[in-house]
Design an enzyme around this catalytic site. Sequence first.
Site, PDB file in Angstrom:
ATOM      1  N   CYS A 134      25.415 -25.483   8.346  1.00 42.66           N
ATOM      2  CA  CYS A 134      24.003 -25.818   8.499  1.00 42.66           C
ATOM      3  C   CYS A 134      23.149 -24.973   7.544  1.00 42.66           C
ATOM      4  O   CYS A 134      23.236 -25.119   6.340  1.00 42.66           O
ATOM      5  CB  CYS A 134      23.599 -25.655   9.958  1.00 42.66           C
ATOM      6  N   HIS A 135      22.327 -24.066   8.071  1.00 38.81           N
ATOM      7  CA  HIS A 135      21.521 -23.169   7.243  1.00 38.81           C
ATOM      8  C   HIS A 135      22.283 -21.886   6.882  1.00 38.81           C
ATOM      9  O   HIS A 135      21.781 -21.065   6.116  1.00 38.81           O
ATOM     10  CB  HIS A 135      20.216 -22.810   7.956  1.00 38.81           C
TER      11      HIS A 135
END
Length: 189
Positions: A116-117
């Site tokens: 994800c991030h």
Amino acid sequence: MPDTQPLDGRRILAMVTNYGVEQDELLTPVRHLRNQGAEVSVAAVTKDPIETLVGDQNPGESAEPDLTLAEADPAAYDLLLVPGGTLNADSLRLQDDALRVVRALTEAGKPVAAICHGPWILVEAGLVSGRTLTSYASLRTDIVNAGGDWIDKSVAVDEGDGRLLITSRTPDDLPDFLREIDAALAPAG
């Protein structure tokens, strides 16, 4: 004779801040890896409880860290897990101890798995140039600007310079992400 698990003897470090990590991106891999026999340590900025979020906004489960980032010895681990969550990943990349850990593990040739991030820390640490990664779509420009190639796939595995990077986009990609982590940790042979 005791039962053995596929990842017995393997040590994983999950690295997070104390607030904002995406619940499933931390807890699902930790539980999966422990169920496979791996020893998983969760390092956070402080020893305070880790407050997870669901979808970057709704409170999730709390988790207890095993150690702080400052206490983490990169040489003790076989793989680094970097969960996402916008708030978590944005704060994590500003932590000197987190950068120390990710750089030391990659310099030692150990795999890093970021979802994800989570790949933001790879950008911050200067580790994406010439590499192919995936991530949450909003990191695309950051990865490209840092010299990386961004692809829109459930999982990207890059062994470009002998340092394995495993990246994924969202919690929906956890099955593919975990499959590649298991493969990276599997005993040779």
